[in-house]
Design a protein around this motif. Structure first.
Motif, short mmCIF file in Angstrom:
data_model
loop_
_atom_site.label_atom_id
_atom_site.label_comp_id
_atom_site.label_asym_id
_atom_site.label_seq_id
_atom_site.Cartn_x
_atom_site.Cartn_y
_atom_site.Cartn_z
N ASP A 294 0.83 -1.21 0.00
CA ASP A 294 0.00 0.00 0.00
C ASP A 294 0.86 1.26 0.00
O ASP A 294 0.54 2.25 -0.67
CB ASP A 294 -0.94 0.01 1.21
CG ASP A 294 -2.08 -0.99 1.09
OD1 ASP A 294 -2.29 -1.53 -0.02
OD2 ASP A 294 -2.75 -1.24 2.11
N LEU A 295 1.94 1.25 0.79
CA LEU A 295 2.85 2.40 0.80
C LEU A 295 3.47 2.62 -0.58
O LEU A 295 3.51 3.76 -1.07
CB LEU A 295 3.95 2.18 1.83
CG LEU A 295 3.69 2.62 3.27
CD1 LEU A 295 4.84 2.19 4.16
CD2 LEU A 295 3.48 4.12 3.36
N LEU A 296 3.94 1.55 -1.20
CA LEU A 296 4.56 1.68 -2.51
C LEU A 296 3.56 2.17 -3.55
O LEU A 296 3.85 3.10 -4.32
CB LEU A 296 5.15 0.33 -2.93
CG LEU A 296 5.85 0.29 -4.30
CD1 LEU A 296 6.98 1.31 -4.38
CD2 LEU A 296 6.37 -1.12 -4.58
N ASP A 297 2.38 1.57 -3.57
CA ASP A 297 1.36 1.99 -4.54
C ASP A 297 0.95 3.45 -4.31
O ASP A 297 0.78 4.22 -5.26
CB ASP A 297 0.13 1.09 -4.43
CG ASP A 297 0.40 -0.33 -4.92
OD1 ASP A 297 1.42 -0.55 -5.60
OD2 ASP A 297 -0.41 -1.22 -4.60
N GLY A 298 0.79 3.81 -3.02
CA GLY A 298 0.40 5.18 -2.72
C GLY A 298 1.46 6.18 -3.10
O GLY A 298 1.17 7.25 -3.63
N GLY A 299 2.73 5.84 -2.83
CA GLY A 299 3.82 6.72 -3.21
C GLY A 299 3.91 6.91 -4.71
O GLY A 299 4.13 8.03 -5.20
N ARG A 300 3.74 5.84 -5.45
CA ARG A 300 3.75 5.94 -6.92
C ARG A 300 2.62 6.83 -7.42
O ARG A 300 2.82 7.65 -8.33
CB ARG A 300 3.63 4.55 -7.53
CG ARG A 300 4.91 3.72 -7.44
CD ARG A 300 4.66 2.28 -7.88
NE ARG A 300 5.92 1.54 -7.97
CZ ARG A 300 5.99 0.21 -8.06
NH1 ARG A 300 4.87 -0.51 -8.05
NH2 ARG A 300 7.17 -0.38 -8.14
N GLN A 301 1.46 6.70 -6.81
CA GLN A 301 0.32 7.52 -7.22
C GLN A 301 0.58 8.99 -6.93
O GLN A 301 0.24 9.87 -7.73
CB GLN A 301 -0.94 7.04 -6.49
CG GLN A 301 -2.20 7.83 -6.83
CD GLN A 301 -2.66 7.67 -8.26
OE1 GLN A 301 -2.23 6.73 -8.94
NE2 GLN A 301 -3.50 8.57 -8.74
#
Length: 210
Positions: free
Chosen positions: A78-85
């Protein structure tokens, strides 16, 4: 337009109910592992906290270690996906960095139990889960390094990586400390304070050598 069949609706409801129970177990695990430690929590404890029997936990997870793995893998992804977004929707490195800080502060304030579980029980993960969590977390750090490089173009990646890790330490430790010692600081006061401190740390000039 064809209406969904009764069987299809029933299947969807069952799937949603199963996912709700799974999420309830993960939420219970975060709270119990944070409070008592992984080794002191039983499957029966997890089931009772989530409103199911201990054996029913096996309908969702292979065992207690699998619950821990799902918890930390999910939050890392979730952190990785959120950071990418955040980066994909930001105009320029300055905006991206500010929004990354806001994103991470919101995560830390919303998930102090998960952060504590990561700190104290990472070694209890299965080896494969440890490797996957580390990979996800390294990729998340590199998102920050890429953005910081746009603001500090003459700084080595190793130093930018250190800035990112130091900022995570600042942000991740504070929600736990304000919750555990003395009067708890209201989130609406803690959020802007953490954001301003983190941005100041990330923007600080490098110390002169010698």
């Amino acid at each position: 337009m064809t209406e969904p069949s009764e069987a299809s609706q029933t299947g969807t409801q069952r799937s949603q109910a199963k996912e709700n129970r799974r999420q309830a177990l993960l939420s219970a695990a975060a709270a119990l592992f944070a409070a008592d430690g992984f080794n002191r929590v039983s499957l029966e404890d997890l089931g009772a906290a989530a409103g199911v029997s201990g054996p029913a936990v096996y309908r969702h997870f292979a065992g207690k270690q699998a619950v821990l793995g799902a918890l930390l893998l999910t939050v890392s992804q979730d952190l990785l996906d959120g950071g990418r977004q955040v980066i994909a929707t930001s105009d320029g490195a300055g905006v991206a960095l500010r929004r990354l800080v806001e994103f991470h502060v919101d995560f830390a304030l919303s998930n102090p139990d998960v952060i504590r579980v990561q700190d104290q029980d990472f070694s209890n993960l299965a080896d494969d889960d440890q490797a996957e969590v580390r990979t996800l977390q390294r990729n998340y750090v590199e998102l920050w390094v890429e953005v910081l490089a746009g603001l500090h173009p003459d700084t080595e990646a190793a130093e930018l990586r250190m800035r990112a890790h130091a900022t995570f330490g600042l942000i991740n430790s504070t929600p736990h400390s304000v919750r555990s010692h003395g009067r708890r600081i209201a989130v609406k006061r803690a959020r802007p304070l953490l954001q301003s401190m983190a941005l100041a740390a990330l923007a600080a000039p490098a110390a002169p050598l010698g």
